[in-house]
Design a protein around this motif. Structure first.
Motif, PDB file in Angstrom:
ATOM      1  N   TRP A 104     -29.917  51.164 -26.808  1.00  0.00           N
ATOM      2  CA  TRP A 104     -30.821  50.515 -25.843  1.00  0.00           C
ATOM      3  C   TRP A 104     -30.016  49.897 -24.705  1.00  0.00           C
ATOM      4  N   LEU A 105     -28.959  49.169 -25.060  1.00  0.00           N
ATOM      5  CA  LEU A 105     -28.135  48.529 -24.036  1.00  0.00           C
ATOM      6  C   LEU A 105     -27.489  49.552 -23.105  1.00  0.00           C
ATOM      7  N   ARG A 106     -26.921  50.575 -23.687  1.00  0.00           N
ATOM      8  CA  ARG A 106     -26.211  51.567 -22.870  1.00  0.00           C
ATOM      9  C   ARG A 106     -27.165  52.364 -21.980  1.00  0.00           C
ATOM     10  N   GLY A 107     -28.440  52.343 -22.326  1.00  0.00           N
ATOM     11  CA  GLY A 107     -29.412  53.071 -21.519  1.00  0.00           C
ATOM     12  C   GLY A 107     -30.024  52.252 -20.404  1.00  0.00           C
ATOM     13  N   LEU A 108     -29.685  50.955 -20.323  1.00  0.00           N
ATOM     14  CA  LEU A 108     -30.249  50.105 -19.281  1.00  0.00           C
ATOM     15  C   LEU A 108     -29.630  50.419 -17.921  1.00  0.00           C
ATOM     16  N   GLN A 109     -30.447  50.489 -16.908  1.00  0.00           N
ATOM     17  CA  GLN A 109     -29.946  50.700 -15.554  1.00  0.00           C
ATOM     18  C   GLN A 109     -29.216  49.452 -15.068  1.00  0.00           C
ATOM     19  N   HIS A 110     -28.243  49.666 -14.206  1.00  0.00           N
ATOM     20  CA  HIS A 110     -27.483  48.584 -13.552  1.00  0.00           C
ATOM     21  C   HIS A 110     -26.690  47.740 -14.559  1.00  0.00           C
ATOM     22  N   THR A 111     -26.501  48.224 -15.791  1.00  0.00           N
ATOM     23  CA  THR A 111     -25.909  47.400 -16.855  1.00  0.00           C
ATOM     24  C   THR A 111     -24.665  48.066 -17.428  1.00  0.00           C
TER      25      THR A 111
END
Length: 464
Positions: A104-111
């Motif tokens: 989930w984290l790795r799929g967040l944009q701008h993150t």
């Protein structure tokens, strides 16, 4: 060589319960965000807290029910506990949960997810993995760890904490638990059900002294009924070796026999993971125990820095960490002035049957009575609950506290079958600030544990 700081819109230290949720909201707002984690994504809850321990509790319950087969009309034969398989099941559930959070984290944009140990080197500036990062918004979600108490002989023996005990692939012969904490009592019951002898040693004369005395006694009765032994009011706890075994001195008198165990679990409290963060360099205040001081909306003493989760000392639970995140994003992005002091205290002790606790204790209520407040109360044994009798789970009780003038619920304890779930019906009415008649006049489904809540509230009488 001085590394030039990289500018972000938001920095989050710690990928526990609150951190990823804040990162997701920052991503939604289009903010360039870095979330920093020195260990495993998911924090305490996913890796060494709620997820693994509740997986163990589930295994222990299944084993206990199999042993009780004769009560339900069947014979399961000899029950053989395979701790390696229990651990493998637990590890699989943990890995699945951790992978889900990380994906989930790795799929967040701008993150960007950064692995390493962060520390402040200046206000609004962190150093991690050879990089310097700066941002106008920094969120600290660094959690806490088990306290290692200053006991005579502690450095001479091998001890376990809530993390290292999860690595055991065998059942201890005799587990001695120092500290009658919520964590300690959960491990006491599960290890006893796995087949270990278990002794709980504590300084207090009763279990969980913050709970009402009848709650403490009820919990002790449940555990003693399964063979857990207690050595309470132990003021002179010490540890020493006796060959391959560990001797736990529990009394000040020398003629009192010590407790000899194969393993010792330390469960005496938690301390924040704030040492080494360089908080002073960022102008961030802490209390005498190292918890970060925050205001009612999780802001620290440094502009643009928030502290959420266990490290702020305002709640030691996953649900309080999640609520911290909700408070922060509501204030930052939604113009919604939510506050820590708006929430109602609630938690559970996940022994079997569980304790669900919300709001005031009776002890706290009596203190308010001394100031002139009029209170009502009601209490009912779980033996009155048909669903509990049918399930063979009649230990425990329900009790509620109500303001006599406003008919508002002030607190409740449900120790018994599904107590950790049933209590939410009362919690929701408290949160809605509605009178007890909302429940007492409602029609509940039969047969359930919750159907006794209206009956309980219909029996309110003055607390004297």
């Amino acid at each position: 060589m001085i590394v030039a700081p990289e500018s972000f819109d938001a920095l989050i230290v710690g990928a526990g319960q609150a951190g990823p949720a804040i990162a997701a909201r920052c991503s939604k707002q289009g903010l360039r965000t870095a979330i920093i984690e020195r260990g495993q994504v998911g924090g305490t809850c996913v890796n060494v807290g709620c997820t693994p321990t509740k997986a163990l509790v589930a295994s222990a319950r299944a084993i206990q029910l199999a042993r009780r087969g004769a009560e339900f009309g069947f014979d399961a034969g000899d029950i053989r506990v395979d701790m390696a398989r229990i651990k493998a099941r637990m590890d699989g559930i943990v890995a699945q949960s951790r992978t889900g959070v990380e994906s989930w984290l790795r799929g967040l944009q701008h993150t960007e997810l950064i692995t390493g140990e962060a520390r402040f080197v200046a206000p609004a500036t962190l150093e991690v993995a050879g990089r310097r990062l700066t941002a106008p918004r920094i969120f600290l979600n660094v959690g806490a760890r088990a306290v290692r108490p200053d006991l005579p002989g502690i450095d001479d023996v091998a001890t376990l904490d809530n993390v290292s005990i999860l690595a055991l692939d065998h059942v201890p012969e005799h587990l001695v638990i120092v500290g009658g904490s919520y964590i300690g009592l959960e491990f006491a019951q599960m290890m006893r059900r796995f087949g270990a002898a278990v002794t709980v040693v504590g300084r207090s004369p009763r279990l969980l002294p913050r709970e009402d005395e009848d709650v403490s006694q009820g919990i002790r009765a449940i555990l003693e009924n399964e063979g857990v032994r207690f050595a309470l009011a132990s003021e002179c706890i010490s540890l020493s070796r006796e060959g391959a075994r560990i001797v736990v001195g529990a009394q000040c008198e020398r003629d009192q026999p010590p407790i000899v165990g194969s393993h010792v679990l330390l469960a005496v409290g938690r301390q924040p993971n704030t040492d080494g963060l360089g908080l002073a360099l960022a102008g961030i205040d802490t209390d005498e125990r190292g918890f970060i001081r925050v205001d009612d909306q999780c802001r620290t003493s440094a502009d643009g820095v928030w502290a959420v989760g266990e490290c702020n000392g305002r709640g030691a639970f996953t649900h309080t960490a999640w609520n911290d995140h909700q408070i922060v994003v509501a204030n930052l992005f939604d113009d919604d002035p939510r506050r820590i002091t708006d929430r109602i205290a609630c938690y559970a002790l996940f022994i079997d049957p569980a304790l669900g606790r919300i709001g005031m204790t009776e002890t706290q209520a009596r203190a308010e009575m001394a100031q002139g407040r009029k209170l009502l109360h009601a209490k009912m044994a779980m033996q009155r609950v048909g669903r509990a009798r049918e399930a063979g789970e009649t230990q425990g009780f329900m009790k509620v506290l109500v303001d006599a003038d406003t008919q508002r619920l002030l607190g409740a304890a449900i120790l018994g079958l599904n107590g950790d779930e049933v209590v939410h019906g009362l919690l929701d009415v408290m949160a809605a600030d509605r009178p007890t008649t909302v429940i007492s006049r409602a029609m509940h489904i039969h047969p359930t544990v919750s159907e006794l809540l209206p009956t309980l509230l219909q029996q309110l009488e003055p607390l004297t």
